[in-house]
Design a protein around this motif. Structure first.
Motif, PDB file in Angstrom:
ATOM      1  N   PRO A 188       0.817  -1.220   0.000  1.00  0.00           N
ATOM      2  CA  PRO A 188       0.000   0.000   0.000  1.00  0.00           C
ATOM      3  C   PRO A 188       0.844   1.261   0.000  1.00  0.00           C
ATOM      4  O   PRO A 188       2.074   1.202   0.053  1.00  0.00           O
ATOM      5  CB  PRO A 188      -0.777  -0.122   1.318  1.00  0.00           C
ATOM      6  N   GLY A 189       0.183   2.402  -0.063  1.00  0.00           N
ATOM      7  CA  GLY A 189       0.876   3.678   0.105  1.00  0.00           C
ATOM      8  C   GLY A 189       1.323   3.825   1.557  1.00  0.00           C
ATOM      9  O   GLY A 189       0.866   3.096   2.436  1.00  0.00           O
ATOM     10  N   GLY A 190       2.220   4.761   1.798  1.00  0.00           N
ATOM     11  CA  GLY A 190       2.727   4.934   3.158  1.00  0.00           C
ATOM     12  C   GLY A 190       2.693   6.381   3.603  1.00  0.00           C
ATOM     13  O   GLY A 190       2.000   7.222   3.009  1.00  0.00           O
ATOM     14  N   THR A 191       3.459   6.673   4.642  1.00  0.00           N
ATOM     15  CA  THR A 191       3.492   8.020   5.207  1.00  0.00           C
ATOM     16  C   THR A 191       3.981   9.052   4.195  1.00  0.00           C
ATOM     17  O   THR A 191       3.483  10.182   4.146  1.00  0.00           O
ATOM     18  CB  THR A 191       4.410   8.039   6.442  1.00  0.00           C
ATOM     19  N   THR A 192       4.948   8.671   3.369  1.00  0.00           N
ATOM     20  CA  THR A 192       5.498   9.602   2.381  1.00  0.00           C
ATOM     21  C   THR A 192       4.435  10.084   1.412  1.00  0.00           C
ATOM     22  O   THR A 192       4.405  11.257   1.032  1.00  0.00           O
ATOM     23  CB  THR A 192       6.651   8.934   1.598  1.00  0.00           C
ATOM     24  N   SER A 193       3.538   9.182   0.996  1.00  0.00           N
ATOM     25  CA  SER A 193       2.480   9.569   0.062  1.00  0.00           C
ATOM     26  C   SER A 193       1.550  10.603   0.691  1.00  0.00           C
ATOM     27  O   SER A 193       1.093  11.539   0.018  1.00  0.00           O
ATOM     28  CB  SER A 193       1.686   8.341  -0.391  1.00  0.00           C
ATOM     29  N   GLY A 194       1.284  10.455   1.991  1.00  0.00           N
ATOM     30  CA  GLY A 194       0.450  11.440   2.686  1.00  0.00           C
ATOM     31  C   GLY A 194       1.101  12.798   2.734  1.00  0.00           C
ATOM     32  O   GLY A 194       0.436  13.830   2.562  1.00  0.00           O
ATOM     33  N   PHE A 195       2.421  12.818   2.963  1.00  0.00           N
ATOM     34  CA  PHE A 195       3.126  14.091   3.029  1.00  0.00           C
ATOM     35  C   PHE A 195       3.144  14.789   1.667  1.00  0.00           C
ATOM     36  O   PHE A 195       2.934  16.004   1.587  1.00  0.00           O
ATOM     37  CB  PHE A 195       4.556  13.879   3.517  1.00  0.00           C
ATOM     38  N   ILE A 196       3.400  14.048   0.597  1.00  0.00           N
ATOM     39  CA  ILE A 196       3.441  14.646  -0.748  1.00  0.00           C
ATOM     40  C   ILE A 196       2.075  15.193  -1.125  1.00  0.00           C
ATOM     41  O   ILE A 196       1.951  16.278  -1.701  1.00  0.00           O
ATOM     42  CB  ILE A 196       3.943  13.626  -1.782  1.00  0.00           C
TER      43      ILE A 196
ATOM     44  N   LYS B 285      -1.260  20.144  -1.793  1.00  0.00           N
ATOM     45  CA  LYS B 285      -2.657  20.515  -1.535  1.00  0.00           C
ATOM     46  C   LYS B 285      -3.641  19.561  -2.199  1.00  0.00           C
ATOM     47  O   LYS B 285      -4.654  19.986  -2.767  1.00  0.00           O
ATOM     48  CB  LYS B 285      -2.924  21.961  -1.980  1.00  0.00           C
ATOM     49  N   GLY B 286      -3.310  18.261  -2.147  1.00  0.00           N
ATOM     50  CA  GLY B 286      -4.270  17.259  -2.585  1.00  0.00           C
ATOM     51  C   GLY B 286      -5.277  16.996  -1.478  1.00  0.00           C
ATOM     52  O   GLY B 286      -5.362  17.744  -0.500  1.00  0.00           O
ATOM     53  N   ASN B 287      -6.017  15.904  -1.630  1.00  0.00           N
ATOM     54  CA  ASN B 287      -7.012  15.535  -0.615  1.00  0.00           C
ATOM     55  C   ASN B 287      -6.300  14.725   0.470  1.00  0.00           C
ATOM     56  O   ASN B 287      -6.238  13.498   0.404  1.00  0.00           O
ATOM     57  CB  ASN B 287      -8.139  14.730  -1.254  1.00  0.00           C
TER      58      ASN B 287
ATOM     59  N   GLN C  51      -7.043  13.777  -7.952  1.00  0.00           N
ATOM     60  CA  GLN C  51      -6.094  13.255  -8.938  1.00  0.00           C
ATOM     61  C   GLN C  51      -4.698  13.174  -8.339  1.00  0.00           C
ATOM     62  O   GLN C  51      -3.975  12.191  -8.524  1.00  0.00           O
ATOM     63  CB  GLN C  51      -6.071  14.155 -10.177  1.00  0.00           C
ATOM     64  N   ILE C  52      -4.310  14.218  -7.625  1.00  0.00           N
ATOM     65  CA  ILE C  52      -3.003  14.226  -6.950  1.00  0.00           C
ATOM     66  C   ILE C  52      -2.922  13.074  -5.957  1.00  0.00           C
ATOM     67  O   ILE C  52      -1.957  12.297  -5.945  1.00  0.00           O
ATOM     68  CB  ILE C  52      -2.780  15.571  -6.226  1.00  0.00           C
ATOM     69  N   THR C  53      -3.952  12.953  -5.127  1.00  0.00           N
ATOM     70  CA  THR C  53      -3.952  11.933  -4.079  1.00  0.00           C
ATOM     71  C   THR C  53      -3.909  10.522  -4.644  1.00  0.00           C
ATOM     72  O   THR C  53      -3.085   9.703  -4.231  1.00  0.00           O
ATOM     73  CB  THR C  53      -5.205  12.084  -3.188  1.00  0.00           C
ATOM     74  N   VAL C  54      -4.801  10.234  -5.587  1.00  0.00           N
ATOM     75  CA  VAL C  54      -4.892   8.880  -6.142  1.00  0.00           C
ATOM     76  C   VAL C  54      -3.607   8.515  -6.886  1.00  0.00           C
ATOM     77  O   VAL C  54      -3.114   7.385  -6.777  1.00  0.00           O
ATOM     78  CB  VAL C  54      -6.116   8.758  -7.071  1.00  0.00           C
ATOM     79  N   SER C  55      -3.036   9.465  -7.621  1.00  0.00           N
ATOM     80  CA  SER C  55      -1.799   9.205  -8.364  1.00  0.00           C
ATOM     81  C   SER C  55      -0.641   8.914  -7.422  1.00  0.00           C
ATOM     82  O   SER C  55       0.123   7.957  -7.618  1.00  0.00           O
ATOM     83  CB  SER C  55      -1.454  10.403  -9.250  1.00  0.00           C
ATOM     84  N   VAL C  56      -0.499   9.741  -6.393  1.00  0.00           N
ATOM     85  CA  VAL C  56       0.609   9.565  -5.437  1.00  0.00           C
ATOM     86  C   VAL C  56       0.436   8.285  -4.632  1.00  0.00           C
ATOM     87  O   VAL C  56       1.396   7.528  -4.426  1.00  0.00           O
ATOM     88  CB  VAL C  56       0.719  10.792  -4.508  1.00  0.00           C
ATOM     89  N   GLU C  57      -0.780   8.005  -4.181  1.00  0.00           N
ATOM     90  CA  GLU C  57      -1.025   6.774  -3.433  1.00  0.00           C
ATOM     91  C   GLU C  57      -0.747   5.537  -4.289  1.00  0.00           C
ATOM     92  O   GLU C  57      -0.345   4.494  -3.775  1.00  0.00           O
ATOM     93  CB  GLU C  57      -2.479   6.735  -2.943  1.00  0.00           C
TER      94      GLU C  57
ATOM     95  N   SER D 232      11.562   7.312  -5.784  1.00  0.00           N
ATOM     96  CA  SER D 232      10.113   7.487  -5.893  1.00  0.00           C
ATOM     97  C   SER D 232       9.625   8.790  -5.257  1.00  0.00           C
ATOM     98  O   SER D 232       8.633   9.380  -5.728  1.00  0.00           O
ATOM     99  CB  SER D 232       9.375   6.290  -5.280  1.00  0.00           C
ATOM    100  N   PHE D 233      10.299   9.250  -4.206  1.00  0.00           N
ATOM    101  CA  PHE D 233       9.919  10.525  -3.595  1.00  0.00           C
ATOM    102  C   PHE D 233      10.134  11.669  -4.582  1.00  0.00           C
ATOM    103  O   PHE D 233       9.289  12.549  -4.736  1.00  0.00           O
ATOM    104  CB  PHE D 233      10.754  10.751  -2.328  1.00  0.00           C
TER     105      PHE D 233
END
Length: 292
Positions: A77-85, A90-92, A231-237, A270-271
């Motif tokens: 799954p996604g992790g803490t880094t995805s939440g920070f990005i 300013k994604g969801n 879009q930002i959130t789903v792509s990064v996750e 990836s970051f």
């Protein structure tokens, strides 16, 4: 001497707390009351991403340990880094935190199924294993959910204090995350015994997976008209995976540290590709709006 993993965990907890301070309970409730983005993203991550990894393995000829590493990574799954990005661009952010938590719980079942299928396909054998519930729960809740929701509750009860903390969250979190990646790179490099040749062998396929995961999240969210923030959130996750879980599966559960080398290489870039992707996406959106 302080353990590197402990320092990394502490930094991630502080980052998630800072992200939580910027959110409200109503924003989190909205993710569940309007679950379209959540359900679409979960479906994409659980089904499409492993399929992409298997497709890369089918169309390209490279060592089996890299193929297994790609599949384990795609199933993580996604992790803490995805939440920070997501927060940085300013994604969801509420959606990101909920996705990370829910998806991590689902992978307790999905990762053993996907990985055993891959082992049977590539090696002709299976290795019955399950993700340790206690360890995985600690990874999810101690590093993600608890600090994030503690921040949310602080904002609910003490908004003045929360506003002061939120003011410095982005610059401090960026600095802390830079420390995390430096520690992870230098600490993990020696721990996994990866060579320069292996990095060069793995990198093209890891980068291809990364790009395709970004595109999948972006295209799916565009098709279902989820809006720029989602879009930002789903792509990064979709593209910034939890390499800690991938390392756990590869090294601890399967006793195949070579599989984990793919996650190590992936974590190196990836970051930065996520920052570039989000920058290009938001720049394109602003240019399109200014031309109207």
């Amino acid at each position: 001497m302080i353990d590197i993993d402990f320092l990394i965990a502490l930094v991630l907890i502080l980052i998630m707390f800072g992200i939580g301070v910027s959110l409200t309970l109503s924003e989190v409730k909205e993710v569940f009351s309007k679950p379209k983005a959540l359900l679409i993203s979960l479906t994409s991550q659980m089904l499409l991403l492993p399929l992409i990894a298997f497709s890369i393995c089918y169309f390209f000829d490279f060592p089996l340990y890299i193929k297994m590493g790609l599949i384990i990574l795609a199933a993580s799954p996604g992790g803490t880094t995805s939440g920070f990005i997501t927060f940085l661009f300013k994604g969801n952010t509420a959606l990101s935190i909920v996705l990370t938590t829910v998806n991590s719980l689902l992978t307790l079942i999905s990762i053993p199924l996907i990985v055993n299928f891959a082992l049977h396909h590539f090696y002709g054998t299976t290795d019955a294993f399950r993700l340790p519930v206690g360890e995985t729960m600690k990874e999810i809740f101690v590093l993600t959910a608890i600090p994030a929701f503690s921040g949310i509750m602080l904002r609910q009860w003490k908004p003045a204090i929360a506003q002061v903390i939120a003011k410095y969250t982005k610059p401090v979190s960026t600095l802390l995350l830079g420390i995390v990646f430096t520690l992870k790179f230098f600490g993990g490099n020696g721990e996994n015994g990866i060579t320069k040749e292996e990095v060069l062998d793995i990198f093209p396929y890891a980068l291809l997976l990364n790009v395709l995961c970004f595109l999948t999240g972006y295209i799916v969210s565009r098709i279902f008209k989820l809006g720029l923030n989602n879009q930002i959130t789903v792509s990064v996750e979709s593209a910034v995976h939890n390499t800690t879980i991938a390392f756990l599966v590869s090294g601890t559960l399967l006793q195949k540290p070579d599989f984990g080398k793919v996650s190590l290489v992936y974590a190196m870039f990836s970051f930065w590709t996520a920052l570039l992707f989000c920058f290009l996406l938001t720049t394109r959106f602003r240019m399109n709006n200014s031309s109207k």
